[in-house]
Write a protein that holds these residues in place. Structure first.
Motif, PDB file in Angstrom:
ATOM      1  N   GLU A 148      -3.649   5.162  23.670  1.00  0.00           N
ATOM      2  CA  GLU A 148      -4.002   4.272  22.557  1.00  0.00           C
ATOM      3  C   GLU A 148      -5.494   4.358  22.227  1.00  0.00           C
ATOM      4  O   GLU A 148      -5.887   4.325  21.063  1.00  0.00           O
ATOM      5  CB  GLU A 148      -3.627   2.828  22.903  1.00  0.00           C
ATOM      6  CG  GLU A 148      -2.137   2.548  22.939  1.00  0.00           C
ATOM      7  CD  GLU A 148      -1.473   3.051  24.210  1.00  0.00           C
ATOM      8  OE1 GLU A 148      -0.228   3.156  24.236  1.00  0.00           O
ATOM      9  OE2 GLU A 148      -2.209   3.343  25.200  1.00  0.00           O
TER      10      GLU A 148
ATOM     11  N   GLN B 294      -6.344   7.754  20.599  1.00  0.00           N
ATOM     12  CA  GLN B 294      -5.781   7.770  19.254  1.00  0.00           C
ATOM     13  C   GLN B 294      -6.578   6.872  18.317  1.00  0.00           C
ATOM     14  O   GLN B 294      -6.801   7.208  17.156  1.00  0.00           O
ATOM     15  CB  GLN B 294      -4.323   7.314  19.265  1.00  0.00           C
ATOM     16  CG  GLN B 294      -3.658   7.359  17.890  1.00  0.00           C
ATOM     17  CD  GLN B 294      -3.590   8.768  17.344  1.00  0.00           C
ATOM     18  OE1 GLN B 294      -2.889   9.612  17.884  1.00  0.00           O
ATOM     19  NE2 GLN B 294      -4.332   9.045  16.265  1.00  0.00           N
TER      20      GLN B 294
ATOM     21  N   ARG C  60      -0.729  14.977  25.410  1.00  0.00           N
ATOM     22  CA  ARG C  60      -1.019  13.816  24.565  1.00  0.00           C
ATOM     23  C   ARG C  60      -2.356  13.987  23.850  1.00  0.00           C
ATOM     24  O   ARG C  60      -2.487  13.648  22.667  1.00  0.00           O
ATOM     25  CB  ARG C  60      -1.024  12.533  25.400  1.00  0.00           C
ATOM     26  CG  ARG C  60      -2.170  12.422  26.384  1.00  0.00           C
ATOM     27  CD  ARG C  60      -2.217  11.077  27.091  1.00  0.00           C
ATOM     28  NE  ARG C  60      -3.423  10.962  27.894  1.00  0.00           N
ATOM     29  CZ  ARG C  60      -3.837   9.844  28.466  1.00  0.00           C
ATOM     30  NH1 ARG C  60      -3.110   8.748  28.332  1.00  0.00           N
ATOM     31  NH2 ARG C  60      -4.943   9.816  29.167  1.00  0.00           N
TER      32      ARG C  60
ATOM     33  N   ASN D 289      -3.129  16.228  15.182  1.00  0.00           N
ATOM     34  CA  ASN D 289      -2.287  15.563  14.191  1.00  0.00           C
ATOM     35  C   ASN D 289      -2.761  15.904  12.779  1.00  0.00           C
ATOM     36  O   ASN D 289      -3.796  15.409  12.314  1.00  0.00           O
ATOM     37  CB  ASN D 289      -2.311  14.047  14.414  1.00  0.00           C
ATOM     38  CG  ASN D 289      -1.335  13.298  13.531  1.00  0.00           C
ATOM     39  OD1 ASN D 289      -1.184  13.588  12.346  1.00  0.00           O
ATOM     40  ND2 ASN D 289      -0.660  12.315  14.101  1.00  0.00           N
TER      41      ASN D 289
ATOM     42  N   GLU E  48       3.250   5.817   8.395  1.00  0.00           N
ATOM     43  CA  GLU E  48       2.448   5.619   9.596  1.00  0.00           C
ATOM     44  C   GLU E  48       2.169   6.995  10.203  1.00  0.00           C
ATOM     45  O   GLU E  48       3.079   7.709  10.628  1.00  0.00           O
ATOM     46  CB  GLU E  48       3.221   4.732  10.578  1.00  0.00           C
ATOM     47  CG  GLU E  48       2.308   3.898  11.479  1.00  0.00           C
ATOM     48  CD  GLU E  48       1.676   4.718  12.576  1.00  0.00           C
ATOM     49  OE1 GLU E  48       0.458   4.998  12.481  1.00  0.00           O
ATOM     50  OE2 GLU E  48       2.393   5.100  13.488  1.00  0.00           O
TER      51      GLU E  48
ATOM     52  N   VAL F 190       0.733   8.302  12.823  1.00  0.00           N
ATOM     53  CA  VAL F 190       0.855   8.679  14.230  1.00  0.00           C
ATOM     54  C   VAL F 190       2.314   8.790  14.634  1.00  0.00           C
ATOM     55  O   VAL F 190       2.740   9.783  15.220  1.00  0.00           O
ATOM     56  CB  VAL F 190       0.103   7.681  15.130  1.00  0.00           C
ATOM     57  CG1 VAL F 190       0.328   8.013  16.599  1.00  0.00           C
ATOM     58  CG2 VAL F 190      -1.388   7.705  14.809  1.00  0.00           C
ATOM     59  N   THR F 191       3.119   7.788  14.305  1.00  0.00           N
ATOM     60  CA  THR F 191       4.536   7.824  14.681  1.00  0.00           C
ATOM     61  C   THR F 191       5.398   8.561  13.660  1.00  0.00           C
ATOM     62  O   THR F 191       6.507   8.980  13.976  1.00  0.00           O
ATOM     63  CB  THR F 191       5.085   6.395  14.813  1.00  0.00           C
ATOM     64  OG1 THR F 191       5.068   5.757  13.519  1.00  0.00           O
ATOM     65  CG2 THR F 191       4.244   5.585  15.788  1.00  0.00           C
TER      66      THR F 191
ATOM     67  N   ARG G  39       6.668   7.107  11.116  1.00  0.00           N
ATOM     68  CA  ARG G  39       7.589   6.117  10.545  1.00  0.00           C
ATOM     69  C   ARG G  39       7.223   5.801   9.097  1.00  0.00           C
ATOM     70  O   ARG G  39       6.055   5.652   8.751  1.00  0.00           O
ATOM     71  CB  ARG G  39       7.542   4.844  11.392  1.00  0.00           C
ATOM     72  CG  ARG G  39       8.494   3.747  10.965  1.00  0.00           C
ATOM     73  CD  ARG G  39       8.563   2.676  12.051  1.00  0.00           C
ATOM     74  NE  ARG G  39       9.392   1.561  11.645  1.00  0.00           N
ATOM     75  CZ  ARG G  39       8.922   0.401  11.180  1.00  0.00           C
ATOM     76  NH1 ARG G  39       7.610   0.224  11.082  1.00  0.00           N
ATOM     77  NH2 ARG G  39       9.743  -0.564  10.845  1.00  0.00           N
TER      78      ARG G  39
ATOM     79  N   SER H  82      -5.476  -0.391  20.152  1.00  0.00           N
ATOM     80  CA  SER H  82      -4.682   0.518  19.316  1.00  0.00           C
ATOM     81  C   SER H  82      -5.086   0.395  17.847  1.00  0.00           C
ATOM     82  O   SER H  82      -5.605  -0.635  17.409  1.00  0.00           O
ATOM     83  CB  SER H  82      -3.189   0.218  19.450  1.00  0.00           C
ATOM     84  OG  SER H  82      -2.727   0.502  20.743  1.00  0.00           O
TER      85      SER H  82
END
Length: 431
Positions: free
Chosen positions: A296, A299, A324, A331, A400, A402-403, A405, A422
């Motif tokens: 977290e 990121q 990770r 990303n 979103e 990072v995920t 979503r 986060s």
């Protein structure tokens, strides 16, 4: 690994001012005549070419290795950038920081690479990096000595710039330790003159060399007016500038590292009005890697740096990068926010002691919105569309980054139950 015992100005969290931090260096030999500021000469330096239309990306050894660097370490990390695919995503400038040179200049006054650390010399190192499709960055100082007491460029600006060009250097980071202030002149005048001299010398080589200026870091504690003034002329003499303290070193505890990331975010986020496309505020290195920080936390740093259009310069051991950390650094959606062609630094739209929300307009009409929980407990964060500067629309599509979503909102931009330390990073599209 061995660690240098010498603290660097702006590179510790001890709260020392830059003046106090480099005062020891002023006990060195008397300053050359060129240390006296010459306003006409500084003006003659002119505006530096726009060689960084997007925030620079790459790797620097300092935060992780400090002075424990050598040819193998640099080339191994360079190969790892290529092997991991990070170079293909933009991390292409490999910069060696302080301690790369010998303690004394050569017989002709030239800089000499440490023959033990770099047995094949700097031109060889540059050739190897270029063969990998990477760029070659190097460190110097505008004072009498570097922060670690190696030869500085004061009195040698033209010769050093020509030497860098001969080595096919693509990027120069110029620190500001051990700068003697001549009687009758201010510290600000002195720094402006010396950085102007180096800027002009680099331009005169005819080689396109991106210029990273460290001057503002030596004025962060001198008051906003002079600090902002130094940032203003740094944007004329160079392409990017270090604004304040360095992030913590690898030898620091994870708690100290996290504290330094939050500190650098907070000061840099307030400087958005002083940045412009092609001229970048630099809040220092990314610490993603084997640093003891949580997923977290690394990121959050990546997302916040992207929102601030900050240079993305990793300082870690890329040869042993965890999955990770590689995912965070690589990303593409987050990198795209940082590298957006509009070149705008995101601005704070709301904040309190434990959170901050930033909004950043993007070239295609989207808006990036980051909701950062710096506190110790999970919390829900939100911002209204109007406060975030979003255009009026019946709804908004939220991606979103990072995920991955995707959701929709009819008004407020909400991130629910955001874990401690986060950041939720949305790319928001009206419609």
């Amino acid at each position: 690994m061995s660690r240098s015992p010498v603290p660097r100005p702006g590179r510790a969290l001890a709260g020392l001012t830059a003046v106090a931090a480099c005062s020891a260096g002023l006990l060195a030999a008397p300053a050359p005549a060129s240390a006296a500021p010459d306003p006409a000469r500084a003006r003659a330096a002119g505006t530096y070419p726009n060689l960084a239309p997007r925030p620079p990306m790459g790797w620097n050894n300092w935060s992780y290795y400090m002075c424990d660097l050598n040819e193998k370490t640099v080339l191994d990390n360079a190969r790892a950038l290529v092997r991991t695919g990070l170079a293909g995503k933009g991390y292409r400038t490999v910069t060696i920081d302080d301690c790369w040179m010998s303690r004394a200049r050569g017989s002709r006054g030239e800089l000499v690479a440490d023959p033990v650390k770099f047995p094949h010399g700097m031109a060889y190192l540059g050739r190897q990096l270029h063969r990998m499709g990477l760029k070659f960055g190097i460190y110097e100082d505008v004072g009498t000595l570097t922060c670690e007491k190696f030869p500085g460029s004061l009195g040698h600006f033209q010769e050093d710039a020509a030497q860098f060009a001969g080595w096919k250097v693509d990027y120069v980071k110029a620190d500001g330790c051990n700068v003697p202030v001549a009687p009758g002149h201010t510290k600000e005048e002195t720094y402006r003159d010396l950085y102007g001299q180096m800027s002009r010398a680099l331009r005169d080589t005819g080689r396109p060399i991106t210029f990273s200026v460290s001057a503002p870091a030596y004025f962060q504690f001198d008051g906003d007016s002079v600090w902002h003034q130094v940032i203003g002329w740094s944007a004329e003499v160079g392409n990017l500038w270090r604004g304040g303290r360095d992030v913590a070193l690898q030898q620091s505890t994870p708690a100290v590292k996290w504290s330094s990331i939050v500190y650098n975010f907070r000061y840099n986020a307030k400087l958005s009005g002083l940045q412009r496309p092609g001229r970048w505020n630099d809040p220092d290195f990314l610490l993603a890697g084997d640093t003891g920080l949580t997923r977290e936390e690394i990121q959050s740093q990546m997302s916040l740096w992207a929102m601030m259009a900050a240079p993305l310069i990793s300082s870690t051991d890329v040869t042993d990068l965890s999955d990770r950390a590689r995912a965070v650094l690589g990303n593409r959606n987050v990198i795209a926010v940082d590298q957006d062609a509009l070149g705008v630094q995101g601005h704070l739209v709301q904040q309190d002691d434990g959170s901050a929300v930033l909004a950043k307009p993007l070239k295609n009409g989207d808006t990036a919105i980051a909701l950062f929980n710096s506190g110790a407990a999970a919390r829900t964060l939100s911002v209204t569309a109007a406060a975030a500067g979003l255009p009026r629309a019946g709804s908004y599509r939220l991606h979103e980054l990072v995920t991955g979503r995707r959701t929709r909102s009819d008004g407020d931009i909400v991130a629910r139950d955001v874990p401690p330390h986060s950041t939720v990073l949305y790319r928001v599209t009206p419609g």
